[in-house]
Design a protein around this motif. Structure first.
Motif, short mmCIF file in Angstrom:
data_model
loop_
_atom_site.label_atom_id
_atom_site.label_comp_id
_atom_site.label_asym_id
_atom_site.label_seq_id
_atom_site.Cartn_x
_atom_site.Cartn_y
_atom_site.Cartn_z
N VAL A 11 0.84 -1.21 0.00
CA VAL A 11 0.00 0.00 0.00
C VAL A 11 0.87 1.25 0.00
N VAL A 12 1.92 1.25 0.84
CA VAL A 12 2.81 2.41 0.87
C VAL A 12 3.48 2.60 -0.48
N ALA A 13 3.92 1.51 -1.10
CA ALA A 13 4.54 1.61 -2.42
C ALA A 13 3.55 2.17 -3.44
N ALA A 14 2.30 1.72 -3.36
CA ALA A 14 1.28 2.23 -4.29
C ALA A 14 1.04 3.72 -4.06
N VAL A 15 0.99 4.11 -2.79
CA VAL A 15 0.78 5.54 -2.49
C VAL A 15 1.96 6.36 -3.00
N VAL A 16 3.17 5.85 -2.81
CA VAL A 16 4.35 6.55 -3.30
C VAL A 16 4.31 6.65 -4.83
N ALA A 17 3.90 5.57 -5.48
CA ALA A 17 3.83 5.59 -6.96
C ALA A 17 2.78 6.61 -7.42
N VAL A 18 1.63 6.61 -6.76
CA VAL A 18 0.59 7.59 -7.13
C VAL A 18 1.10 9.01 -6.90
N ALA A 19 1.78 9.21 -5.76
CA ALA A 19 2.31 10.54 -5.47
C ALA A 19 3.33 10.95 -6.52
N ALA A 20 4.14 9.99 -6.98
CA ALA A 20 5.13 10.30 -8.02
C ALA A 20 4.42 10.70 -9.31
N VAL A 21 3.35 9.97 -9.66
CA VAL A 21 2.60 10.32 -10.88
C VAL A 21 1.97 11.70 -10.73
N VAL A 22 1.38 11.97 -9.56
CA VAL A 22 0.77 13.29 -9.34
C VAL A 22 1.84 14.38 -9.42
N ALA A 23 2.99 14.12 -8.82
CA ALA A 23 4.07 15.11 -8.87
C ALA A 23 4.52 15.34 -10.31
N ALA A 24 4.61 14.25 -11.08
CA ALA A 24 5.01 14.39 -12.49
C ALA A 24 3.98 15.19 -13.26
N VAL A 25 2.70 14.95 -12.99
CA VAL A 25 1.63 15.71 -13.68
C VAL A 25 1.72 17.18 -13.28
N VAL A 26 1.95 17.41 -11.98
CA VAL A 26 2.03 18.81 -11.51
C VAL A 26 3.25 19.51 -12.17
N VAL A 27 4.38 18.81 -12.21
CA VAL A 27 5.58 19.38 -12.83
C VAL A 27 5.31 19.64 -14.33
N ALA A 28 4.65 18.69 -15.00
CA ALA A 28 4.34 18.88 -16.41
C ALA A 28 3.41 20.08 -16.61
N ALA A 29 2.45 20.20 -15.71
CA ALA A 29 1.51 21.33 -15.84
C ALA A 29 2.24 22.66 -15.60
N VAL A 30 3.15 22.64 -14.64
CA VAL A 30 3.89 23.89 -14.38
C VAL A 30 4.78 24.23 -15.57
#
Length: 101
Positions: A79-98
């Motif tokens: 579960v922690v790995a999945a949360v970290v993976a989702v957070a990484a994807v969200v961070a990548a999306v946020v970085v891409a949007a910025v």
């Protein structure tokens, strides 16, 4: 003389009866003691079996608890790995949007 012989016969017969009673009583006591020893042996065997069963139950319980802890830990790690993976994807999306802005 006849009276003396009769007394001797009675004494001998009484001694024989007393000896027979002692032999029978001794045999009965020996049989009772043997039965008590046999029952004690059975009780001891039952107690040993109960102790072994308790030890088996304790060991099995410890094994089950350890297995549950291992599985629960694996689930938490996943579960922690999945949360970290989702957070990484969200961070990548946020970085891409910025970057796009």
């Amino acid at each position: 003389v006849a009276a003396v012989v009769m007394v001797a016969v009675v004494v001998a017969a009484t001694a024989f009866v007393v000896a027979a009673v002692v032999v029978v009583a001794t045999a009965v006591v020996v049989a009772v003691v043997a039965a008590v020893v046999a029952v004690a042996a059975v009780v001891a065997a039952v107690v040993v079996a109960a102790v072994v069963m308790v030890a088996v139950v304790v060991a099995a319980t410890a094994f089950v608890v350890a297995a549950v802890v291992v599985v629960a830990t694996a689930v938490v790690v996943a579960v922690v790995a999945a949360v970290v993976a989702v957070a990484a994807v969200v961070a990548a999306v946020v970085v891409a949007a910025v970057v796009m802005v």
